[in-house]
Design a protein around this motif. Structure first.
Motif, mmCIF file in Angstrom:
data_model
loop_
_atom_site.group_PDB
_atom_site.id
_atom_site.type_symbol
_atom_site.label_atom_id
_atom_site.label_comp_id
_atom_site.label_asym_id
_atom_site.label_seq_id
_atom_site.Cartn_x
_atom_site.Cartn_y
_atom_site.Cartn_z
ATOM 1 N N ILE A 1 23.928 56.565 -4.674
ATOM 2 C CA ILE A 1 23.387 56.108 -3.395
ATOM 3 C C ILE A 1 22.223 57.000 -2.965
ATOM 4 C CG2 ILE A 1 23.874 55.853 -0.923
ATOM 5 C CD1 ILE A 1 26.784 55.109 -1.765
ATOM 6 N N GLY B 1 33.891 50.580 -5.447
ATOM 7 C CA GLY B 1 34.517 51.816 -5.922
ATOM 8 C C GLY B 1 35.895 52.031 -5.340
ATOM 9 N N LEU C 1 29.403 57.597 -6.888
ATOM 10 C CA LEU C 1 28.768 56.689 -5.933
ATOM 11 C C LEU C 1 27.845 57.444 -4.994
ATOM 12 C CD1 LEU C 1 31.703 54.291 -4.960
ATOM 13 C CD2 LEU C 1 29.570 53.650 -6.102
ATOM 14 N N SER C 2 28.286 58.614 -4.530
ATOM 15 C CA SER C 2 27.465 59.413 -3.606
ATOM 16 C C SER C 2 26.126 59.775 -4.229
ATOM 17 C CB SER C 2 28.209 60.698 -3.216
ATOM 18 O OG SER C 2 29.386 60.408 -2.528
ATOM 19 N N ILE D 1 34.899 58.287 -9.359
ATOM 20 C CA ILE D 1 33.975 57.241 -8.877
ATOM 21 C C ILE D 1 33.385 57.615 -7.520
ATOM 22 C CG2 ILE D 1 33.899 54.877 -7.959
ATOM 23 C CD1 ILE D 1 35.664 53.985 -10.192
ATOM 24 N N ASP D 2 34.180 58.268 -6.676
ATOM 25 C CA ASP D 2 33.731 58.615 -5.319
ATOM 26 C C ASP D 2 32.460 59.481 -5.329
ATOM 27 O OD1 ASP D 2 34.160 58.517 -2.447
ATOM 28 O OD2 ASP D 2 34.769 60.608 -2.593
ATOM 29 N N ALA E 1 32.047 60.038 -0.493
ATOM 30 C CA ALA E 1 31.123 58.901 -0.423
ATOM 31 C C ALA E 1 31.006 58.402 1.012
ATOM 32 C CB ALA E 1 31.600 57.773 -1.335
ATOM 33 N N ALA F 1 28.667 49.156 -2.768
ATOM 34 C CA ALA F 1 29.069 50.026 -3.876
ATOM 35 C C ALA F 1 30.349 50.795 -3.534
ATOM 36 C CB ALA F 1 27.940 51.001 -4.206
ATOM 37 N N VAL F 2 30.426 51.299 -2.287
ATOM 38 C CA VAL F 2 31.631 52.013 -1.841
ATOM 39 C C VAL F 2 32.842 51.086 -1.862
ATOM 40 C CG1 VAL F 2 32.744 53.109 0.151
ATOM 41 C CG2 VAL F 2 30.403 53.732 -0.456
#
Length: 292
Positions: free
Chosen positions: A184, A164, A180-181, A176-177, A40, A160-161
């Protein structure tokens, strides 16, 4: 023929500040992403590096756009800022697709990153991109709006990062990492496509979305001695500087001073509706209009 209306433009300085802020932090992100082993963070690093490169292009085109008109470009160089916005958007589309390709495999084989490092980087990302976005928040050109949108997306991405990273710091949930990527990158693609659509609308000389043709016709028809309007063309140079050319049907046997009064009143009225440059042609009711 109407005259160009000049207005003070801070876009070059705003984009310059955003460029140096983004470039400096992108370098920090790349190092931090490798250190934390977070896809992320690396995704956002790639995004910010792409932003920095395109901010440099936007900065250059913002300078070019301020040049006066000449024989080569009779309307000036304002549309070069649109070119900068399009390049910016195309690079972001490419970067976002690359991020998704890199992140998807980690959805099935997640690796836990250094969450403490992610938290510090995320806080820094919110602050740096927040400062840059604040400088561009009052921009009017499509170029500034494109850059501001990217910075706003960066802020949301870093928030968001941060969330997370906090979740992963207290719970063992490394998937989650990459999630999130992907989120985004998808969000960026959605907004960039909207920007691209507006950019192509300007290049193809579509009627600006914030201009009402009906209101322009109605307000001109209210002017005494104007019998009708037609052959109305409205387009934009850069998303904020709008141009109108129009034919006015007038009563016969008007003096030059009366025509000048009609012209002045027309320009004043359409200016209040968002038109910056106006070209007017007069016709009588008996005259055949040659549309172009």
């Amino acid at each position: 023929m109407g005259h160009t209306h000049h207005h003070h433009d801070h876009s070059e300085g705003n984009i310059k500040v955003a460029f140096f802020l983004n470039l400096g932090f992108a370098i920090v992100e790349i190092i931090g992403g490798l250190w934390t082993n977070s896809v992320a963070i690396l995704s956002d690093a790639l995004h910010d590096l792409g932003d920095s490169l395109t901010l440099g292009v936007s900065w250059y085109f913002a300078k070019v756009a301020k040049r006066d008109r000449n024989k080569k470009y009779s309307y000036g160089y304002k549309r070069f800022s649109v070119l900068g916005a399009l390049i910016n958007s195309i690079v972001l589309v490419s970067g976002s697709i690359f991020i998704i390709i890199e992140a998807v495999p980690r959805l099935f084989d997640p690796v836990k990153p250094n969450t403490e490092g992610m938290i510090y980087l995320a806080i820094g990302g919110v602050i740096v991109n927040g400062l840059a976005a604040f400088r561009l928040s009052k921009g009017h050109s499509l170029n500034e709006k494109a850059v501001y949108m990217h910075l706003l997306e960066d802020i949301l991405g870093w928030v968001a990062v941060l969330i997370g990273a906090l979740v992963m710091h207290f719970w063992d949930f490394p998937v989650i990492d990459p999630i999130l990527s992907v989120l985004i990158a998808t969000f960026i693609l959605y907004n960039v496509f909207k920007n691209l659509r507006e950019g192509f609308r300007i290049i193809l000389q579509g009627t600006p979305s914030d201009i009402s043709v009906e209101k322009i016709h109605a307000t001109i028809r209210e002017i005494p001695r104007v019998l009708g309007v037609h052959d109305c063309h409205i387009w934009s140079m850069d998303g904020s500087y709008h141009i109108l050319s129009i034919h006015l049907v007038i009563a016969e046997d008007l003096s030059l001073s009366e025509l000048e009064a009609i012209k002045t009143e027309t320009k004043h009225r359409v200016s209040s509706l968002g038109i910056n440059h106006t070209t007017i042609e007069f016709e009588t009711d008996a005259e055949d209009c040659i549309k172009c």
